[in-house]
Design a protein around this motif. Structure first.
Motif, short mmCIF file in Angstrom:
data_model
loop_
_atom_site.label_atom_id
_atom_site.label_comp_id
_atom_site.label_asym_id
_atom_site.label_seq_id
_atom_site.Cartn_x
_atom_site.Cartn_y
_atom_site.Cartn_z
N ASP A 178 0.82 -1.21 0.00
CA ASP A 178 0.00 0.00 0.00
C ASP A 178 0.86 1.26 0.00
OD1 ASP A 178 -2.26 -1.56 0.02
OD2 ASP A 178 -2.59 -1.40 2.18
N PHE A 179 1.96 1.23 0.75
CA PHE A 179 2.86 2.39 0.78
C PHE A 179 3.48 2.62 -0.58
CE2 PHE A 179 7.15 4.14 1.23
CZ PHE A 179 6.86 5.33 1.88
N ALA A 180 3.98 1.56 -1.21
CA ALA A 180 4.58 1.70 -2.53
C ALA A 180 3.57 2.24 -3.53
CB ALA A 180 5.12 0.35 -3.00
N GLU A 181 2.37 1.73 -3.48
CA GLU A 181 1.32 2.17 -4.42
C GLU A 181 1.00 3.65 -4.20
OE1 GLU A 181 -3.30 1.02 -5.57
OE2 GLU A 181 -2.05 -0.39 -4.44
N ALA A 182 0.97 4.06 -2.94
CA ALA A 182 0.66 5.46 -2.63
C ALA A 182 1.75 6.39 -3.13
CB ALA A 182 0.47 5.63 -1.12
N VAL A 183 3.01 5.97 -3.01
CA VAL A 183 4.13 6.80 -3.48
C VAL A 183 4.05 6.97 -4.99
CG1 VAL A 183 6.63 6.97 -3.69
CG2 VAL A 183 5.61 6.18 -1.55
N VAL A 184 3.84 5.87 -5.70
CA VAL A 184 3.80 5.92 -7.16
C VAL A 184 2.60 6.72 -7.64
CG1 VAL A 184 3.56 4.54 -9.25
CG2 VAL A 184 5.08 3.77 -7.42
N ALA A 185 1.47 6.59 -6.95
CA ALA A 185 0.23 7.23 -7.41
C ALA A 185 0.12 8.70 -7.02
CB ALA A 185 -0.97 6.46 -6.85
N ALA A 186 0.96 9.16 -6.09
CA ALA A 186 0.84 10.55 -5.63
C ALA A 186 1.01 11.51 -6.81
CB ALA A 186 1.90 10.83 -4.56
N PRO A 187 0.09 12.45 -7.00
CA PRO A 187 0.09 13.27 -8.21
C PRO A 187 1.11 14.40 -8.23
CG PRO A 187 -1.75 13.88 -6.81
CD PRO A 187 -1.11 12.68 -6.16
N ASP A 188 1.63 14.81 -7.07
CA ASP A 188 2.52 15.97 -7.06
C ASP A 188 3.41 15.94 -5.83
OD1 ASP A 188 0.87 16.84 -4.95
OD2 ASP A 188 -0.42 17.97 -6.34
N THR A 189 4.26 16.95 -5.73
CA THR A 189 5.21 17.03 -4.63
C THR A 189 4.50 17.08 -3.28
OG1 THR A 189 6.86 18.16 -5.98
CG2 THR A 189 6.99 18.49 -3.59
N ALA A 190 3.45 17.87 -3.21
CA ALA A 190 2.74 18.01 -1.94
C ALA A 190 2.16 16.68 -1.48
CB ALA A 190 1.64 19.06 -2.07
N ALA A 191 1.63 15.91 -2.43
CA ALA A 191 1.02 14.62 -2.07
C ALA A 191 2.06 13.65 -1.55
CB ALA A 191 0.29 14.04 -3.28
N VAL A 192 3.25 13.61 -2.18
CA VAL A 192 4.31 12.73 -1.69
C VAL A 192 4.81 13.21 -0.33
CG1 VAL A 192 6.63 11.83 -2.13
CG2 VAL A 192 5.01 12.05 -4.01
N ALA A 193 4.99 14.51 -0.20
CA ALA A 193 5.48 15.08 1.06
C ALA A 193 4.52 14.83 2.21
CB ALA A 193 5.75 16.57 0.90
N ALA A 194 3.23 14.66 1.89
CA ALA A 194 2.22 14.44 2.93
C ALA A 194 2.16 12.99 3.39
CB ALA A 194 0.84 14.87 2.42
N LEU A 195 2.76 12.08 2.65
CA LEU A 195 2.74 10.67 3.04
C LEU A 195 3.57 10.47 4.30
CD1 LEU A 195 3.26 8.97 -0.45
CD2 LEU A 195 1.15 9.02 0.89
N PRO A 196 3.07 9.71 5.26
CA PRO A 196 3.88 9.43 6.44
C PRO A 196 5.02 8.49 6.11
CG PRO A 196 1.81 8.19 6.51
CD PRO A 196 1.72 9.11 5.33
N VAL A 197 6.21 8.82 6.59
CA VAL A 197 7.38 7.97 6.34
C VAL A 197 7.42 6.90 7.42
CG1 VAL A 197 9.90 7.91 6.26
CG2 VAL A 197 8.66 9.83 5.24
N PRO A 198 7.52 5.65 7.04
CA PRO A 198 7.56 4.57 8.04
C PRO A 198 8.75 4.72 8.99
CG PRO A 198 7.23 3.69 5.82
CD PRO A 198 7.58 5.14 5.66
N GLU A 199 8.57 4.29 10.24
CA GLU A 199 9.65 4.36 11.21
C GLU A 199 10.72 3.31 10.93
OE1 GLU A 199 8.38 4.28 15.24
OE2 GLU A 199 6.83 5.80 14.96
N TYR A 200 10.33 2.20 10.31
CA TYR A 200 11.27 1.14 9.98
C TYR A 200 11.05 0.73 8.53
CZ TYR A 200 12.19 0.61 14.96
OH TYR A 200 12.56 0.83 16.27
N TYR A 201 12.08 0.16 7.92
CA TYR A 201 11.96 -0.30 6.55
C TYR A 201 12.74 -1.59 6.36
CZ TYR A 201 16.64 1.71 5.64
OH TYR A 201 17.98 2.01 5.65
N ARG A 202 12.35 -2.35 5.35
CA ARG A 202 12.97 -3.64 5.03
C ARG A 202 14.27 -3.42 4.27
NH1 ARG A 202 10.60 -7.57 0.45
NH2 ARG A 202 10.57 -5.49 -0.50
N ALA A 203 15.31 -4.15 4.66
CA ALA A 203 16.62 -3.94 4.05
C ALA A 203 17.42 -5.24 4.04
CB ALA A 203 17.39 -2.85 4.80
#
Length: 450
Positions: free
Chosen positions: A4-29
């Motif tokens: 869902d996070f990946a889909e939201a990042v790709v689908a965000a229409p502009d800078t403001a929309a991406v900037a508004a997405l919450p950044v996860p506290e942890y990530y897979r690596a």
């Protein structure tokens, strides 16, 4: 981190929309663990299994500082420095991280009990730190792997000479084989719109390295008509060297290890190909003794393919196994240009063939930002093409690294991170259609995708 996070990042229409997405506290690596760094100490390098050293785990998300950017990584790729990292050879990378951390400031974050590795990515900017002007949230980017501080004068003529020059994801933490990555903003370059995420992620390190090695005035300054001997011509570095030679009007002499790889070189447009497996060149009689008779046989074969001429440039990266032959076969006044030592770091050669014939050995290491940008510009314009042959999911990164370790690969091996599958990220289908055959020529015939 989920789909869902990946889909939201790709689908965000502009800078403001991406900037508004919450950044996860942890990530897979994909990480190496400091506690494992001596696990292979008593095992010969050829027998080590890099997959056993690699772990997939969640790690804390770093906050981008001044001049930095946090990237949502759609895809990445593996390189030989990934292999060396996972083999803990020639030294465990945690020594690099501690050394960097001792410089202080934001660098201190890099000394962790884990090392997120990987020196390639294609993705989307999530956040930028203070002072970043060129890039903004939502930009589709690729990253090159040069990390520099530029607080010493030596780095301001050629940033590769910066005493604090490092390779991101190898000598620094928070690399690209992960769902998120932390980079300096001056590592970023525009993603080619006609390529998929995995295709766009694959050229970064090798394409820039080859540009400096062959094209730049810091390297061999390749010219029209030059004969260029290319070791491993169907591999990650070699496949780009062949393309640059052909695009520059030079004559590549491709050295490969199988008939299948020879065919790949011919598909790129090369005519002079040496299958060293079929012709059974043995440059070493035993572990300590080289075989000059084989150098001479190899040189004669090159002249058969060039109409009697020796190589103007030898594109070296195998190192110990081939270096003696490389010095021997280069023409009088020719250049041996070296950027790696995948078969061993201790080179032996007969120096009489070097000094008495006025040959040069030139060392190169990755590329500066200008060179990396110019190399990426050729990708964006469809003049140079990715050489991706296979892509694995991040869950299977150990297999991807093992493919390189055992030379089972052609071209580049890609890794999907946040991208749910292959084929996403294309924004310019018209340009893609023009170059589809070239984009796909390293893929198995049955597995080529549009």
């Amino acid at each position: 981190m989920n789909a869902d996070f990946a889909e939201a990042v790709v689908a965000a229409p502009d800078t403001a929309a991406v900037a508004a997405l919450p950044v996860p506290e942890y990530y897979r690596a994909a990480v190496l663990l400091e506690d494992d760094q001596h696990m292979f100490d008593d095992i010969p390098i050829a027998d080590r299994e890099p997959a056993k050293a690699l772990h997939l785990q969640d790690v804390p998300t770093p906050e981008p500082g001044p001049g930095e950017a946090l990237i949502a990584v759609m895809a990445s790729a593996v390189n030989y420095n990934t292999v060396w990292s996972a083999l803990f050879s020639p030294v465990p990378t945690f020594a690099f991280l501690r050394r960097y951390a001792r410089t202080g400031g934001l660098a201190a974050r890099h000394a962790q009990p884990y090392h997120v590795i990987g020196s390639d990515l294609a993705g989307i900017v999530l956040r930028t730190g203070p002072g970043v002007q060129r890039w903004k949230a939502g930009d589709r980017v690729v990253a090159h792997c040069l990390s520099v501080e530029l607080q010493h004068p030596e780095g301001h003529d050629d940033s590769m000479l910066d005493p604090e020059q490092r390779i991101w994801g190898f000598e620094t933490n928070f690399g690209g084989l992960a769902d998120l990555a932390l980079v300096k903003a001056n590592q970023l370059m525009p993603k080619a719109g006609h390529l998929t995420w995995e295709e766009a992620a694959s050229p970064g390190l090798v394409n820039s390295t080859v540009y400096r090695q062959l094209v730049s005035h810091h390297g061999a300054s390749m010219r029209l008509g030059d004969n260029v001997l290319i070791w491993g011509a169907a591999g990650g570095l070699g496949s780009f060297a062949v393309q640059y030679a052909l695009a520059s009007g030079a004559n590549p002499i491709c050295v490969v290890s199988s008939a299948e790889k020879a065919e790949v070189c011919r598909r790129m447009g090369a005519e002079a190909v040496i299958d060293r497996g079929a012709e059974d060149y043995r440059f070493w009689s035993d572990d300590t003794t080289q075989n000059p008779a084989e150098w001479r046989r190899f040189g004669q074969r090159i002249r058969e393919l060039t109409g009697g001429e020796d190589p103007d440039i030898v594109f070296e990266h195998p190192g110990r196994e081939t270096f003696g032959a490389s010095v021997y076969v280069a023409r009088r006044g020719g250049t041996i240009i070296t950027c790696a030592s995948t078969s061993g770091f201790e080179h032996q050669y007969d120096n009489r063939h070097l000094w008495m014939n006025l040959k040069r050995i030139v060392g190169t290491h990755f590329a500066n930002y200008r060179e990396a940008w110019q190399a990426n510009r050729l990708i964006v314009r469809g003049r140079i093409h990715p050489t991706l042959s296979v892509t694995y999911p991040l869950d299977d990164v150990g297999r991807a690294v093992d493919d390189l370790h055992h030379n089972r690969h052609q071209g580049k091996v890609g890794v999907l991170c946040l991208a749910p599958g292959e084929g996403g990220g294309v924004e310019n289908p018209q340009l893609r259609e023009q170059h589809l055959d070239a984009i796909n020529r390293f893929r198995p015939q049955a597995g080529r995708s549009a």
